[in-house]
Structure formats: structure tokens, C-alpha cells
Design a protein around this motif. Sequence first.
Motif, PDB file in Angstrom:
ATOM      1  N   LEU A   1     -32.014 -96.486  71.710  1.00 30.79           N
ATOM      2  CA  LEU A   1     -32.607 -96.900  72.980  1.00 30.79           C
ATOM      3  C   LEU A   1     -33.668 -95.893  73.390  1.00 30.79           C
ATOM      4  N   ASP A   2     -34.649 -96.361  74.131  1.00 29.32           N
ATOM      5  CA  ASP A   2     -35.761 -95.538  74.595  1.00 29.32           C
ATOM      6  C   ASP A   2     -35.234 -94.344  75.384  1.00 29.32           C
ATOM      7  N   SER A   3     -35.685 -93.174  75.044  1.00 28.58           N
ATOM      8  CA  SER A   3     -35.218 -91.963  75.718  1.00 28.58           C
ATOM      9  C   SER A   3     -35.867 -91.762  77.086  1.00 28.58           C
ATOM     10  N   ASP A   4     -36.847 -92.588  77.443  1.00 26.44           N
ATOM     11  CA  ASP A   4     -37.499 -92.481  78.751  1.00 26.44           C
ATOM     12  C   ASP A   4     -36.638 -93.034  79.879  1.00 26.44           C
TER      13      ASP A   4
ATOM     14  N   GLY B   1     -27.512 -91.188  67.122  1.00 25.76           N
ATOM     15  CA  GLY B   1     -27.493 -90.034  68.019  1.00 25.76           C
ATOM     16  C   GLY B   1     -28.277 -90.346  69.277  1.00 25.76           C
ATOM     17  N   GLY B   2     -28.020 -89.621  70.322  1.00 25.80           N
ATOM     18  CA  GLY B   2     -28.689 -89.893  71.587  1.00 25.80           C
ATOM     19  C   GLY B   2     -28.213 -91.212  72.165  1.00 25.80           C
TER      20      GLY B   2
END
Length: 99
Positions: A47-50, A65-66
Motif C-alpha cells: 500500500l502507498d506509504s503516503d 513489509g510496511g
Amino acid sequence: MAARSRTPEPEQTPEQPNPAVVRTQEYSAGEGWEVGQTAPSDAFRALDSDGTGAPTGPVVHSHPGGYARQIVSKGAVITEGVKRELDAAEAEQSDSEQG
């Protein structure tokens, strides 16, 4: 008034089961990524980290990850929604490779 003779129902024997209750043979759709099949492995998408939560990148088969979304888990039946999401990820990936 004449009595109507009623024909008795035939007695069911183990050799001749009632045809109304005999189930048809059911076959597994097998493993694969088509609707109705069993997923051969997990499928995740980053998914977008923003913070928008928009899916990015390709479908991967282990947690990237993330932030990530699990599309389907191994052994689950592929539904129309799962297939749609997998196809959208594939189309998005091929568009980014061409352009």
C-alpha cells in the motif's frame, strides 16, 4: 362411491436409492488463480506509504513489509473480487512497464 386404490410407494433398498436424493459427483476446480479455484499461495500487494492506502507495485506471495493488503490466503477459494483485484494489479504493472 368407489374407493380409489392408491398405489403404495416402492420400498427403497440400499441397492436402489431414491434418485431424488442422489448427489451428483462434485469435482474440485483445482489450484490456480481463476474464479472457483484454490489459491496456490498467499497474495499481497503493498500500500502507498503516503497514507492514501492506494495499492502499489506488483502482487507478491510473501508480505512485502510496511503497509500491505492481503488479497487472498493460500488454500482459499478465488472469488470474483479477488480475481478482479489480481487482474487490476497485473494490468497496472504491464502499463507501468510499457510506459
